[in-house]
Scaffold this motif. Structure first.
Motif, PDB file in Angstrom:
ATOM      1  N   SER A 194      34.992  41.214  39.776  1.00 48.83           N
ATOM      2  CA  SER A 194      35.434  42.229  41.056  1.00 48.83           C
ATOM      3  C   SER A 194      35.499  40.497  41.932  1.00 48.83           C
ATOM      4  O   SER A 194      34.123  39.938  42.635  1.00 48.83           O
ATOM      5  N   ARG A 195      35.459  40.912  43.289  1.00 49.56           N
ATOM      6  CA  ARG A 195      35.384  39.795  44.792  1.00 49.56           C
ATOM      7  C   ARG A 195      36.730  40.783  45.705  1.00 49.56           C
ATOM      8  O   ARG A 195      37.488  41.671  45.298  1.00 49.56           O
ATOM      9  N   ILE A 196      35.567  40.347  46.603  1.00 50.50           N
ATOM     10  CA  ILE A 196      36.546  41.290  47.801  1.00 50.50           C
ATOM     11  C   ILE A 196      37.415  39.427  48.400  1.00 50.50           C
ATOM     12  O   ILE A 196      37.070  39.494  48.468  1.00 50.50           O
ATOM     13  N   ASP A 197      38.261  40.290  48.789  1.00 48.52           N
ATOM     14  CA  ASP A 197      40.063  39.582  49.293  1.00 48.52           C
ATOM     15  C   ASP A 197      39.756  40.342  50.753  1.00 48.52           C
ATOM     16  O   ASP A 197      40.884  41.080  51.081  1.00 48.52           O
TER      17      ASP A 197
ATOM     18  N   SER B  33      40.829  43.919  50.380  1.00 48.42           N
ATOM     19  CA  SER B  33      41.404  44.874  49.207  1.00 48.42           C
ATOM     20  C   SER B  33      39.588  44.093  48.305  1.00 48.42           C
ATOM     21  O   SER B  33      39.249  43.280  48.359  1.00 48.42           O
ATOM     22  N   LEU B  34      39.617  45.617  47.224  1.00 52.50           N
ATOM     23  CA  LEU B  34      38.518  44.990  46.387  1.00 52.50           C
ATOM     24  C   LEU B  34      39.471  44.362  45.383  1.00 52.50           C
ATOM     25  O   LEU B  34      40.428  45.662  44.567  1.00 52.50           O
TER      26      LEU B  34
ATOM     27  N   VAL C 224      30.960  50.017  46.485  1.00 56.54           N
ATOM     28  CA  VAL C 224      32.127  50.054  47.918  1.00 56.54           C
ATOM     29  C   VAL C 224      32.218  51.520  48.809  1.00 56.54           C
ATOM     30  O   VAL C 224      32.900  52.549  47.756  1.00 56.54           O
ATOM     31  N   ALA C 225      31.913  51.506  49.957  1.00 58.54           N
ATOM     32  CA  ALA C 225      32.485  53.010  50.086  1.00 58.54           C
ATOM     33  C   ALA C 225      34.396  53.516  50.472  1.00 58.54           C
ATOM     34  O   ALA C 225      35.036  52.813  50.617  1.00 58.54           O
ATOM     35  N   PRO C 226      34.629  54.580  50.269  1.00 58.03           N
ATOM     36  CA  PRO C 226      36.274  55.066  50.109  1.00 58.03           C
ATOM     37  C   PRO C 226      36.531  54.950  51.379  1.00 58.03           C
ATOM     38  O   PRO C 226      36.006  55.355  52.145  1.00 58.03           O
TER      39      PRO C 226
ATOM     40  N   ARG D 190      41.004  48.795  49.995  1.00 57.36           N
ATOM     41  CA  ARG D 190      41.929  49.439  48.861  1.00 57.36           C
ATOM     42  C   ARG D 190      41.722  48.086  47.607  1.00 57.36           C
ATOM     43  O   ARG D 190      41.169  47.408  47.214  1.00 57.36           O
ATOM     44  N   PHE D 191      42.098  48.932  46.498  1.00 60.56           N
ATOM     45  CA  PHE D 191      41.127  48.335  45.528  1.00 60.56           C
ATOM     46  C   PHE D 191      42.636  48.452  44.707  1.00 60.56           C
ATOM     47  O   PHE D 191      43.547  48.957  44.022  1.00 60.56           O
TER      48      PHE D 191
END
Length: 101
Positions: free
Chosen positions: A5-8, A13-14, A37-39, A43-44
């Motif tokens: 996983s990575r955050i963009d 987005s995750l 990651v808090a809802p 964006r997932f």
């Protein structure tokens, strides 16, 4: 093979990428990819472009992710599905629960 996983930050987005078989053996890694990651904060995106197979436990993991984000289909996008994976998602009516790109 596995889950990464990575955050963009540009897309806010995750991105969770699954490689190889998406089955119960990926459960812990998949959950760990998003649980902190808090809802609503991001964006997932579930990138299945390198997934070769998915089974019912993978469908369950996607539903748990959906539950984590509050059930809103626009907060999760499943991308990069091959023909076999897309067929499984469609048979399970996941195209009604998720955005499939």
């Amino acid at each position: 093979m596995g889950v990464t996983s990575r955050i963009d930050t540009d897309q806010r987005s995750l991105i969770i990428a699954v490689e190889g078989r998406f089955d119960f053996s990926q459960h812990r890694d998949f959950r760990n990819a998003y649980q902190n990651v808090a809802p609503g904060s991001l964006r997932f995106i579930v990138d299945l472009s390198r997934a070769t197979y998915l089974d019912s436990s993978a469908l369950g993991m996607l539903l748990l992710l959906r539950e984590h984000v509050g059930g809103r289909p626009d907060n999760i996008c499943i991308t990069g599905t091959n023909e076999d994976v897309r067929r499984v998602l469609k048979i399970a009516n996941f195209d009604k629960l998720f955005t499939i790109d």
